[in-house]
Design a protein around this motif. Structure first.
Motif, PDB file in Angstrom:
ATOM      1  N   ILE A 132      33.891  15.513 -18.682  1.00 33.94           N
ATOM      2  CA  ILE A 132      34.783  14.798 -17.756  1.00 33.94           C
ATOM      3  C   ILE A 132      36.230  14.869 -18.251  1.00 33.94           C
ATOM      4  O   ILE A 132      37.173  15.076 -17.476  1.00 33.94           O
ATOM      5  N   LYS A 133      36.392  14.712 -19.575  1.00 37.10           N
ATOM      6  CA  LYS A 133      37.728  14.785 -20.163  1.00 37.10           C
ATOM      7  C   LYS A 133      38.359  16.151 -19.945  1.00 37.10           C
ATOM      8  O   LYS A 133      39.538  16.267 -19.589  1.00 37.10           O
ATOM      9  N   VAL A 140      44.855  17.836 -14.356  1.00 38.19           N
ATOM     10  CA  VAL A 140      46.232  17.392 -14.584  1.00 38.19           C
ATOM     11  C   VAL A 140      47.149  18.585 -14.848  1.00 38.19           C
ATOM     12  O   VAL A 140      48.244  18.689 -14.294  1.00 38.19           O
ATOM     13  N   LEU A 194      39.304  16.528 -16.285  1.00 40.21           N
ATOM     14  CA  LEU A 194      40.507  15.756 -15.959  1.00 40.21           C
ATOM     15  C   LEU A 194      41.759  16.422 -16.523  1.00 40.21           C
ATOM     16  O   LEU A 194      42.791  16.502 -15.857  1.00 40.21           O
TER      17      LEU A 194
END
Length: 324
Positions: free
Chosen positions: A27-28, A35, A31
């Motif tokens: 998930i990191k 970004v 994300l």
């Protein structure tokens, strides 16, 4: 293999922790990727938007300048802009001033994109209808007659004179008419005859090769009608009543500017410059401009004053409108 080694005891809690850590890591990463992608795309968008606006500003200014020297008695009235997330449209209105009355003369529309491209959305040009055997088929645009010009060094099958039509036009109307001369004249010589009603000067931008080509086209028996220069193709500059105005100097300045950095107009500007200066043998200045025609505007009775002007070789009617 022994039975006691057949199955290794599993640590279910440890497996749960590992799976949870993997999910968090995934998930990191997602994300962070989103970004970074958003930042990059936003940056590229703003760069593209800036490039688009710079390109649009430059091209619209070039179009404005070019429209100042091409098109008989045509001028820009203003440009409006319509923006979308990835493009912009610039729409420029053109008008004719006939006896002080503005007549709409179409629009020029260009689309610009953030990719740095531009595209001209072409409008319908002048058109006429008639039989192939007709000696003359007048052209129309926006419901009005399109003026034609006759070069003094070109031999035509027939040269027309529309001044007789002035007798059939209501005196409450104002009209424009193109007068083509029998030879080139200076600005001062032209002003001495037509100053009261001049709207626009036609400058001789023909080379010897251009004249030969037009003579060849007009001598071709396959064409029953003459090959003239319509108002959209003529080069020149408007008359200005202001005592300090120097429209001829403005024509020269535009030509010189376009010659050095004229974008898509640069090649044509170079050709015109060379034709006028005889490939650099003649200095480009107002007194050396050969005026081979004018556009005059006014009431029919005003233009009838030039019925006996000996310098006029041909006369063609242009746009007409009600004076009030």
């Amino acid at each position: 293999m022994s039975k006691e080694n057949e199955f290794i005891p599993k640590d279910l809690e440890f497996e749960k922790l590992m799976k949870k850590a993997k999910r968090r890591s995934l998930i990191k990463m997602v994300l962070i990727s989103l970004v970074i992608s958003l930042v990059v795309l936003t940056g590229l968008y703003f760069i593209g938007d800036t490039v688009m606006k710079m390109k649009m500003e430059k091209e619209i200014n070039l179009d404005l300048s070019w429209n100042g020297i091409v098109g008989a008695n045509v001028e820009e009235q203003g440009t409006t802009y319509n923006y979308s997330p990835i493009s912009a449209t610039a729409k420029t209105k053109l008008v004719k001033k006939v006896g002080g009355v503005p007549i709409p003369w179409g629009e020029e529309e260009k689309v610009f994109t953030i990719l740095g491209t531009s595209r001209l959305i072409t409008n319908d040009g002048p058109s006429g209808s008639g039989s192939i055997s007709d000696e003359r088929i007048p052209l129309y645009y926006q419901g009005e007659r399109v003026m034609e010009f006759y070069h003094p060094e070109v031999t035509y099958k027939e040269v027309f004179d529309d001044r007789e039509l002035l007798n059939h036009i209501d005196e409450h109307s104002v009209v424009e008419m193109a007068f083509s001369f029998d030879k080139g004249y200076t600005i001062e010589e032209v002003n001495s005859i037509f100053k009261e009603h001049i709207a626009w000067y036609w400058v001789d931008t023909f080379s010897k090769e251009d004249i030969d080509e037009h003579n060849e086209l007009n001598g071709d028996d396959q064409f029953t009608r003459g090959h003239t220069v319509n108002g959209f193709e003529a080069y020149g500059f408007p008359y200005n009543t202001h005592p300090k105005a120097m429209p001829a100097s403005n024509f020269i300045s535009i030509l010189q500017m376009m010659k050095s950095d004229g974008g898509s107009y640069q090649n044509e500007a170079n050709k015109i410059y060379n034709n006028i200066t005889k490939n650099g043998k003649v200095k480009l200045e107002p007194k050396n401009l050969n005026i081979i025609g004018v556009v005059v505007t006014g009431k029919p009775s005003d233009l009838k004053k030039y019925n006996d002007a000996s310098v006029i070789r041909a006369a063609t009617l242009g746009a007409t409108t009600n004076q009030y």
